[in-house]
Scaffold this active site. Structure first.
Site, PDB file in Angstrom:
ATOM      1  N   TYR A 101       0.727  -1.164  -0.008  1.00  0.00           N
ATOM      2  CA  TYR A 101       0.072   0.169  -0.024  1.00  0.00           C
ATOM      3  C   TYR A 101       0.975   1.193  -0.046  1.00  0.00           C
ATOM      4  O   TYR A 101       1.766   1.431   0.808  1.00  0.00           O
ATOM      5  CB  TYR A 101      -0.856   0.104   1.326  1.00  0.00           C
ATOM      6  N   GLU A 189      -3.860   7.159  -3.713  1.00  0.00           N
ATOM      7  CA  GLU A 189      -3.477   5.845  -3.134  1.00  0.00           C
ATOM      8  C   GLU A 189      -3.445   4.878  -4.267  1.00  0.00           C
ATOM      9  O   GLU A 189      -4.109   4.682  -5.184  1.00  0.00           O
ATOM     10  CB  GLU A 189      -4.310   5.251  -1.758  1.00  0.00           C
TER      11      GLU A 189
END
Lengths: 380, 292
Positions: A101, A189
């Site tokens: 991530y 993201e």
């Protein structure tokens, strides 16, 4: 404003972030051709804005051109959590070694961008943060200096990478920041950011939310700001087109106020007195008569609304104009639903006179008005 | 002596020739605020409501000695105007505009931090020390000089509550609109700290709303400092659903963060009196102050 995955990935690609080979398709035939051009197993990903499309069946796989055709046929035109699928992103399936991530989000407390990075990607990052905070690398970026390359490399280092991988991952993190700043990102993201079996990094998914207030300098999206979002009800869409802040709720007391805080407080009072608000509608501090009428019409046209409760504290908005708007609505729509009006502030006397001549009572206290509205709604 | 603005505040109006700027310049002067200069690039040499207009902030500082600013320029231009005022060292700087991009606010606040300048807003009605100085767009007649300090994230709700206080015989030392945006210059903690050291202020009212965690942070600060003055709080948005912006850009429950319940709980834990209705703020303050 949230961008579609394919839009966010197009931007990422321009900034030099690797992405899976893929293309956007709108028909099953295009999906077949996409499979042939990619030349191997593919993922077909519904381009929707609602969260949780994977679990809702919006991402499927195909191992042949015929299968890609059939899957596309099933997905296109279907609904994912109420949002119609009109485009698919057909992508090569990458060989995953590890899901990471990486992202930047505006931190309201530090008043800066915070970066979040983790080797536990592919899942809800908030859950990871709660379950195992030691797996998250986080920090703030100085807004005047920007994220430096060495800082980005340090993030990659703290994620455990060295050598060529440290340089590559660092570069991707730096580019994510550059995109955030270039596009006024409230959030950017990549989740998952995939480490492939051969040690490369690929943005398998990409999310970018652009600050609505910045659209004047992102002309390509400006027109979309007034369009209905996928999660909007028809009344919310109509209100947005008129520039009103409106949110549909489950109850039956329709509410119009001026100013966000005052309107929220009106909703809370209705609840406090045992009623349920049908909506939130803030017509703003500077509404014209036309805008007030539009606000009242939207609230009254909600079938759940049994009573209209209007709470106005006049400042720049004048009470006589509010009263005129109410009377115009009454003439136009008749009096199918009772109205409770609370009116104080600039030109209050004149406003109350106009209302009482039209046979409409008004209140000085917002609490009395809320109580009255709940009482009427319950009797209705 | 009130906080942030007082009788010694010498005001610059940035964007003075615009509709909002000129209208409010008249109201500020009517209230008695010392409006000494305005700026409007390209219009230097003219005047608005008897106030001289300059092209640059620097000239206004040199010629008129202004020390605070209220900025009426539209949201797109607020960053440029704010940075100009920051470089000139004006403080506080009130940013009225709604719709300033968050990234702009981020840069404004970072630069202000470096220069030790106080920013109020954006998306704020401003600040008023009743009887001394109004540096904002609030309707002046609802305020009255007194002992209650008010800090609020909203506009009209603040007027509502101030009117209620005034009616109950509770005047205000200073009322600060923090602003409805996700990023704003002053937090509840900053204002609590100022009120703590202000002799005029005997009690504080905090008007919060859903979104972010400024109220929770304030509650922690109150516990940690064993805050010496009574505090009453109100939080708007108990009926708000998660994930929806309630009018203000900053009024949004994100995931589990920013709910009214969390804020009310935090205040209760800190021993803060929580009002469930706006009108209860006045009665709770009267009790806390021992007024009949």
């Amino acid at each position: 404003m949230k961008l579609f995955e394919y839009e966010a990935k197009d931007i990422a690609e321009r900034f030099g972030i690797p992405r899976p080979k893929g293309m956007v398709v709108e028909t099953p035939e295009e999906a077949r051709r996409a499979f042939e051009s990619i030349g191997g197993p593919v993922a077909l990903k519904s381009q929707v804005l609602v969260a949780g499309r994977g679990k809702a069946g919006g991402i499927r796989f195909a191992d042949s051109a015929d299968e890609a055709y059939r899957v596309a046929e099933a997905l296109l035109g279907s609904e994912i959590k109420g949002e119609m699928v009109s485009k698919l992103l057909v992508e090569e399936r990458i060989k995953v070694k590890r899901e990471l991530y990486a992202g930047f989000v505006i931190n309201r407390t530090s008043k800066r961008y915070s970066y979040l990075a983790s080797t536990e990607g592919g899942v809800d990052i908030e859950e990871v943060a709660e379950r195992s905070p030691e797996k998250i690398v986080r920090g703030d970026v100085d807004p005047l200096r920007g994220l430096r390359e060495y800082e980005a490399r340090y993030i990659a280092r703290r994620m455990g990478y060295r050598g060529r991988q440290l340089l590559e991952l660092g570069a991707i993190i730096k580019r994510l920041y550059d995109i955030a700043v270039s596009y006024d990102g409230e959030l950017i993201e990549s989740n998952p950011l995939v480490e492939t079996e051969d040690g490369a990094f690929v943005a398998a998914d990409m999310k970018l939310i652009v600050d609505d207030n910045s659209l004047f300098r992102h002309k390509e999206y400006e027109g979309r700001a007034k369009m209905a979002g996928p999660e909007m009800t028809p009344l919310e869409a109509r209100a947005r087109a008129s520039g009103l802040a409106y949110v549909d709720l489950e109850g039956y007391v329709g509410i119009v106020g001026n100013g966000a805080g005052l309107t929220m407080a009106t909703l809370d009072l209705v609840k406090e007195y045992g009623g349920e608000p049908a909506n939130f509608c803030d017509m703003g501090g500077t509404a014209t008569i036309e805008r007030m009428i539009e606000a009242i019409e939207i609230v009254l046209s909600n079938p759940r609304t049994k009573v209209l409760l209007m709470n106005v504290l006049g400042g720049i908005i004048r009470c006589d104009e509010v009263a005129k708007a109410v009377v115009r609505i009454k003439e136009k729509m008749g009096f199918a639903k009772p109205m409770v009006i609370r009116l104080v502030g600039t030109n209050e006397e004149e406003g109350k006179r106009i209302l009482s001549e039209a046979g409409i009572d008004s209140f000085d206290s917002m609490e009395e008005a809320a109580m009255k509205a709940v009482e009427l709604a319950r009797g209705a | 002596m009130a906080i942030l603005v007082d009788a010694n505040t010498k005001v610059l109006v940035q964007g003075i020739t615009g509709r909002q700027g000129s209208f409010h310049t008249r109201l500020l002067k009517q209230y008695g605020t010392k409006v000494l200069a305005g700026t409007s690039p390209g219009k230097g040499g003219s005047d608005v409501e008897g106030v001289p207009v300059y092209d640059t902030v620097r000239e206004a500082v040199e010629e008129k000695g202004v020390n605070a600013s209220i900025v009426f320029v539209p949201a797109q231009f607020t960053k440029e105007a704010a940075l100009e005022a920051i470089e000139a060292g004006l403080s506080p700087i009130v940013l009225i505009a709604e719709g300033v991009p968050v990234l702009d606010s981020m840069q404004i606040l970072a630069r202000a931090g470096e220069k030790g300048v106080t920013i109020i807003g954006p998306n704020t009605p401003g600040v008023i020390s009743p009887g001394l100085c109004k540096l904002g767009i609030m309707p002046a007649h609802v305020f009255e000089k007194g002992v209650v300090g008010v800090a609020s994230r909203s506009g009209t709700l603040t007027y509502e509550i101030a009117a209620g206080l005034t009616k109950a015989g509770l005047g205000q030392s200073t009322c600060v609109g923090l602003g409805g945006d996700p990023l704003v210059g002053l937090s509840f903690i900053d204002v609590l700290e100022l009120f703590k050291n202000d002799e005029e202020t005997e009690a504080v009212a905090l008007i919060g709303e859903i979104g972010g965690n400024a109220e929770e942070a304030a509650a922690e600060y109150i516990i940690k400092t064993n805050y010496p003055k009574p505090v009453v709080a109100y939080v708007a948005g108990r009926a708000a659903p998660p994930g929806k912006r309630m009018g203000h850009a900053g009024a949004i429950i994100s995931g589990r963060t920013g709910t009214a319940e969390s804020k009310l709980e935090a205040f209760k834990r800190a021993g803060v009196e929580v009002a469930r209705k706006p009108s209860e703020i006045a009665s709770k303050l009267r009790e806390a102050l021992g007024s009949p």
